[in-house]
Scaffold this motif. Structure first.
Motif, PDB file in Angstrom:
ATOM      1  N   GLY A 121       0.607  -0.850   0.305  1.00  9.94           N
ATOM      2  CA  GLY A 121      -0.283   0.025  -0.121  1.00  9.94           C
ATOM      3  C   GLY A 121       1.064   0.869   0.107  1.00  9.94           C
ATOM      4  N   ILE A 122       2.103   1.820   0.762  1.00 12.40           N
ATOM      5  CA  ILE A 122       2.500   2.186   0.505  1.00 12.40           C
ATOM      6  C   ILE A 122       3.464   2.703  -0.676  1.00 12.40           C
ATOM      7  N   THR A 123       4.091   1.624  -0.620  1.00 15.57           N
ATOM      8  CA  THR A 123       4.999   1.924  -2.311  1.00 15.57           C
ATOM      9  C   THR A 123       3.460   2.780  -3.140  1.00 15.57           C
ATOM     10  N   LEU A 124       2.440   1.863  -3.685  1.00 21.88           N
ATOM     11  CA  LEU A 124       1.763   2.313  -4.360  1.00 21.88           C
ATOM     12  C   LEU A 124       1.251   4.086  -4.484  1.00 21.88           C
ATOM     13  N   GLY A 125       0.834   4.131  -2.818  1.00 20.43           N
ATOM     14  CA  GLY A 125       0.081   5.131  -2.930  1.00 20.43           C
ATOM     15  C   GLY A 125       1.362   6.324  -2.786  1.00 20.43           C
ATOM     16  N   LEU A 126       2.862   6.514  -2.768  1.00 19.95           N
ATOM     17  CA  LEU A 126       3.682   7.034  -2.759  1.00 19.95           C
ATOM     18  C   LEU A 126       3.885   7.164  -4.215  1.00 19.95           C
ATOM     19  N   VAL A 127       3.982   6.056  -5.365  1.00 25.21           N
ATOM     20  CA  VAL A 127       4.348   6.257  -6.686  1.00 25.21           C
ATOM     21  C   VAL A 127       2.704   6.790  -7.063  1.00 25.21           C
ATOM     22  N   ALA A 128       1.687   6.968  -7.051  1.00 23.31           N
ATOM     23  CA  ALA A 128       0.124   7.379  -7.454  1.00 23.31           C
ATOM     24  C   ALA A 128       0.406   8.942  -6.894  1.00 23.31           C
ATOM     25  N   THR A 135      -0.281   6.846 -14.058  1.00 23.51           N
ATOM     26  CA  THR A 135      -0.082   6.130 -13.260  1.00 23.51           C
ATOM     27  C   THR A 135      -0.784   6.586 -11.755  1.00 23.51           C
ATOM     28  N   ASP A 136      -0.827   7.316 -11.279  1.00 25.11           N
ATOM     29  CA  ASP A 136      -1.856   7.896 -10.387  1.00 25.11           C
ATOM     30  C   ASP A 136      -3.408   7.019 -10.740  1.00 25.11           C
ATOM     31  N   THR A 137      -4.219   7.724 -11.595  1.00 24.06           N
ATOM     32  CA  THR A 137      -5.898   7.151 -12.113  1.00 24.06           C
ATOM     33  C   THR A 137      -5.793   5.559 -11.769  1.00 24.06           C
ATOM     34  N   VAL A 138      -4.369   4.961 -12.428  1.00 23.29           N
ATOM     35  CA  VAL A 138      -4.255   3.033 -13.015  1.00 23.29           C
ATOM     36  C   VAL A 138      -4.502   3.194 -11.356  1.00 23.29           C
ATOM     37  N   ILE A 139      -3.931   3.380 -10.380  1.00 20.56           N
ATOM     38  CA  ILE A 139      -3.653   2.227  -8.911  1.00 20.56           C
ATOM     39  C   ILE A 139      -4.813   2.846  -8.735  1.00 20.56           C
ATOM     40  N   MET A 140      -5.386   4.185  -8.547  1.00 21.87           N
ATOM     41  CA  MET A 140      -6.313   4.271  -7.322  1.00 21.87           C
ATOM     42  C   MET A 140      -7.911   3.707  -8.005  1.00 21.87           C
ATOM     43  N   ARG A 141      -7.672   3.402  -9.396  1.00 27.21           N
ATOM     44  CA  ARG A 141      -8.686   2.496  -9.868  1.00 27.21           C
ATOM     45  C   ARG A 141      -8.331   0.854  -9.905  1.00 27.21           C
ATOM     46  N   ILE A 142      -7.821   0.589  -9.761  1.00 24.68           N
ATOM     47  CA  ILE A 142      -7.731  -0.339  -9.445  1.00 24.68           C
ATOM     48  C   ILE A 142      -7.795  -1.229  -7.920  1.00 24.68           C
TER      49      ILE A 142
END
Lengths: 314, 579
Positions: A121-128, A135-142
């Motif tokens: 979660g932290i990794t994906l949240g930081l990147v997004a 990138t943000d859109t893709v991660i948060m839609r998933i």
């Protein structure tokens, strides 16, 4: 915290920040419920950690258990046996010892899955949050899609597919399959929180200063942003620890978790459930009570931590 | 007997670490029809006095002793319900931020009518008429139409007028204005101050004007009280207090105010505030670490270190996949200018004029939509790979406005200052790096002990010194200062400006100095560019700009500068006017 709020800004920051630790301690000692919760949690941790040393029996040692001792009621009842304080189950295992060993597994699954979920979660949240845009859109839609499924359903799916695909016996794999399935179903909350805080921190001038120096984005994320978004993550982790323990118990209760030969708290409750109507209530009630107490205590600690840290989260 | 009489007021904030006395033994009186100033630096207790009069002290704050009388009636010991009536009816307050003192979900009419009917026996219709009348009095054009609008439909200055109208709803006898113009641009500030001035005379109300801005005090108030650490150190007619101060603190405060009409060589070193910065040894650039790796002056050096050619920057205000539906806001519109090696170039303008965007474009935080940025002859706007950018990033550093957010709170000062050195491999090893960091901290007046601490242990001015040390740690040639002192108190601002001047001369740096404050500009810059709505309207030598402004916008800005000509000039180190 609120008592120092009115003091002039410069002075306030100094005093507040300098005494963060002692303020935390103060608010901890001021809340009796929190102190009690901390004691309960500590008792469970010590009991689980030191189970092989302090437990009266070893429920996994076949030489120690005897079928003659099966279904003994708690020690204080008429038929009780002073050797078994909380009675025994159908195979003659001491319930108190089984709870201590069971808490070991429950806590281990809880910790490992929380750490796994937090890392993802932290990794994906930081990147997004830091990269933003597509990138943000893709991660948060998933993340949104995953949120539409109940966590237990996802854990069941992962659990089932691992057993179907991989040729491993349940005894070998149960622990890690549980950790992965619970971890994967809980990362969304971390990602959302971290992304939100990252969006705020990204626009702060210290991040811009690092960019002007030319620091690499990955290093900015890890060294500058990450330490400043960890406060809320800590709180979520505490609350999720309790959730993960419950989820493990639920999965074990449903029969897809830890096998009965190495019972966790959830497995104990499931075993005992069969005897509930024939009068052997202690087999399921005591593990159930232990689970409730552990989860409640950890939850209360998490709540307190959230309240104590919140005013300083800007 | 005055309108307001305060005697021996002491306000305490008890906490478990002991009692903090925010206001100690204060005596004050305000007459009808007068504007009484309350001036002091942050933490002096000036807002606390206002809150104590309003009965709005936040717990655990309490009035420990003393009396507050309004027209002979004691109010400090009234029960909360009685106090609430006094608060709305006889005393009202104007806050600093007009955006947060209006409810964004209600129309202006609804907020005004609600307040009016709370305090006056009026029908809905009468209250509406009164609301329109009030808006008219505070100078809002077409009040009958605008009354039905929401706060976000008003500009910053108009919003502050609405807040003033709100304060007038109950026909108060006393108005407390707490930094009413701090969030506003100079031109709007002048209008709001005029409005307060005229309302004060017309309605014969008393006004307490709380501010840190000496210019506002000098222009607007009849009498002034100077506060320092919770006490009033000096009090009297404004002209007397500022023109011929008696108390040492007032003297040093007045001396630290940047003057619009004279250029100082350096601000006088005041000993009264925040332990004086230590003197540092002069640096021999030939031997010192800061001088290493500099190119020799004789090499192929361009006269203009920075040259902007037709720079443009658009921000998307509406995104769309169809280009025709996209909307842009042009923040920087065709700016061309040259910054010479070794000069301090100023960029001045009101908020939204694009001056900070220019700084961010040069530093590479934004990529321009069009135009060129030449650094020593190379177009750095179009560099691709990070390896190509590196040498330029090293030569160019930035100092930010907010000292509280520009330092990472989780890093030690030593690591903050060492980061650029580490990143650009400017030291041979850990030992040298540590030595350089300590030397830099020493050099900006902090001392080497600072290295082991965290940013929160320092005050705003000290933090800004850390920022400067970090910026120097890449051995830059060019430093961008984006409003470096606008978040600081005036005495600390004077010290930081002195430090920047010293460093600039000593290290032969080129500076881009961005500010909205013209008097500060006059002290710092060799040449100044004036920006408005993303365009550069005028570039001139500093003295020419102040004496003979050409562009109408520049003339307006210069005209609106507070006149501080009667302020005491004792102890000032003035520079002879440029020939």
């Amino acid at each position: 915290m609120s008592e120092t709020r009115q003091i002039a800004p410069d002075e306030r920051r100094g005093i507040l920040a300098r005494s963060l630790d002692s303020d935390l301690l103060h608010s901890f000692l001021a809340s009796k419920v929190t102190v009690l919760a901390a004691i309960v949690t500590a008792v469970f941790f010590l009991g689980a950690l030191l189970a092989p040393l302090i437990a009266p029996h070893d429920p996994f040692d076949l030489r120690q258990i005897s079928i003659m001792d099966s279904l003994v009621p708690p020690a204080w009842s008429d038929m009780g046996d002073p050797r078994f304080l909380l009675g025994t189950d159908d195979q003659g295992r001491d319930i108190l010892s089984a709870i201590m060993y069971g808490a070991r597994i429950s806590l281990a699954v809880g910790f490992c899955s929380v750490i796994l979920a937090a890392i993802i979660g932290i990794t994906l949240g930081l990147v997004a949050g830091y990269v933003g845009g597509f990138t943000d859109t893709v991660i948060m839609r998933i993340a949104d899609v995953q949120l539409t499924f109940p966590a237990i359903l996802i854990a069941l799916l992962i659990n089932g597919s691992v057993h179907a695909v991989m040729d491993v016996t349940r005894e070998q794999s149960a622990f890690w399959v549980l950790v992965v399935s619970i971890g994967l179903s809980f990362w969304v909350q971390y990602a959302r929180t971290v992304r939100g805080s990252t969006l705020v921190e990204r626009n702060r001038e210290y991040v811009q200063a690092a960019r002007v120096i030319g620091v690499h984005p990955i290093r900015i994320m890890i060294r500058h942003v990450l330490p400043n978004v960890m406060g809320p993550v800590l709180v979520i982790a505490t609350i999720n620890l309790a959730l993960a323990i419950i989820t493990e118990a639920t999965l074990s209760f449903l029969g897809v978790g830890i096998p009965p030969t190495q019972p966790s708290l959830g497995t104990l409750i499931r075993i005992g459930q069969d005897f509930l109507f024939s009068g052997e209530w202690w087999i399921t009630i005591f593990p159930g009570f232990a689970l409730a107490a552990l989860v409640l205590a950890v939850n209360l600690l998490g709540d307190w931590l959230r309240d104590a840290l919140n005013p300083k989260l800007r | 007997m005055g309108l307001l009489d305060i005697r021996n007021l002491t306000v305490d904030f008890p906490s478990r670490r002991g009692t903090f006395t925010a206001v100690r033994d204060v005596a004050l009186d305000v007459q009808r029809g007068e504007i009484h100033g309350l001036v002091g630096e942050s933490g002096a207790g000036k807002s606390t006095i206002g809150n104590a009069i309003m009965g709005l002290l936040e717990p655990p704050g309490r009035i420990a002793s003393g009396e507050i009388e309004i027209e002979g009636r004691r109010i400090e010991s009234l029960p909360p319900e009685e106090m609430r009536k006094v608060r709305g009816k006889t005393v009202s307050m104007i806050f600093q931020d007009p955006l947060s003192s209006l409810n964004p979900l209600f129309t202006v009419e609804r907020q005004l009518v609600e307040t009016i009917r709370e305090h006056n026996r009026m029908s809905e219709r009468e209250a509406k008429a009164f609301a329109v009348d009030l808006l008219d009095q505070v100078g809002i054009p077409k009040p009958a139409e605008r009354v039905a609008q929401y706060p976000h439909q008003f500009s910053g200055g108009m919003r502050q007028r609405v807040v003033i109208a709100l304060a007038l709803c109950s026909n108060p006898d006393l108005v407390i204005a707490d930094e009413p113009t701090t969030a506003l641009d100079v031109s709007i500030q002048a209008q709001i101050l005029n409005l307060i001035r005229s309302l004060c005379t017309e309605r014969n109300v008393g006004v307490i004007l709380v501010t840190h801005d000496m210019g506002v005090i000098a222009e607007t108030t009849d009498r002034v009280a100077v506060m320092y650490r919770g006490r009033i150190v000096e009090r009297g007619a404004t002209r007397k207090v500022l023109g011929d101060p008696d108390h040492e603190y007032t003297k040093s405060l007045v001396a630290a105010v940047p003057r619009p009409d004279v250029r100082l060589h350096r601000f006088p070193m005041v000993s009264y505030i925040e332990g004086p910065a230590r003197e540092f040894e002069a640096i021999d650039l030939g031997k010192h670490w800061l001088g290493q790796g500099r190119r020799d002056a004789s090499n192929d050096r361009h006269e203009n270190l920075i040259e902007l050619r037709n720079l443009e920057m658009d921000f998307e205000t509406r995104r769309s996949i169809f280009p025709s539906r996209r909307r842009h806001f042009r923040a920087v519109d065709g700016v061309s200018l040259q910054i010479r090696e070794g000069e301090i170039f100023g960029l001045v303008g009101e908020s939204g004029s694009g001056k900070s965007t220019v700084a961010r474009l040069i530093s590479g935080l934004y990529t321009p939509t069009g135009g060129e940025i030449l650094f020593d002859g190379t177009d750095i706007a179009r560099l691709g790979a990070s390896a190509e950018r590196r040498p330029f990033q090293r030569q160019m550093q930035m100092i930010f406005q907010d000292p509280y957010s520009s330092l990472n709170p989780r890093m030690r000062v030593a690591d903050i200052v060492a980061e650029p050195i580490r990143h650009h491999n400017l030291a041979s090893g850990g030992a040298e790096r540590r030595a350089v960091v300590e030397d830099l901290l020493e050099h900006v007046g902090l001392g080497r002990e600072a290295a082991r601490k965290y940013p929160h242990e320092f005050s705003g001015g000290q933090r800004q010194r850390i920022s400067i040390a970090r910026a120097l740690a890449t051995r830059p040639r060019f430093l961008i200062c984006d409003e470096p002192t606008s978040a600081l108190d005036v005495s600390i601002q004077a010290q930081i400006l002195n430090l920047l001047k010293d460093l600039q001369e000593e290290l032969r740096l080129t500076l881009l100095f961005i500010s909205h404050d013209l008097p500060v500009m006059r002290q710092m810059c060799h040449r100044i560019g004036v920006m408005q709505n993303g365009r550069l309207c005028e570039v001139a030598e500093t003295e020419d700009l102040f004496e003979r402004p050409q562009h109408p916008h520049t003339q307006e800005l210069v005209r609106l500068m507070p006149r501080l000509d009667y302020l005491s000039r004792r102890g000032l180190d003035m520079e002879p006017a440029h020939a």
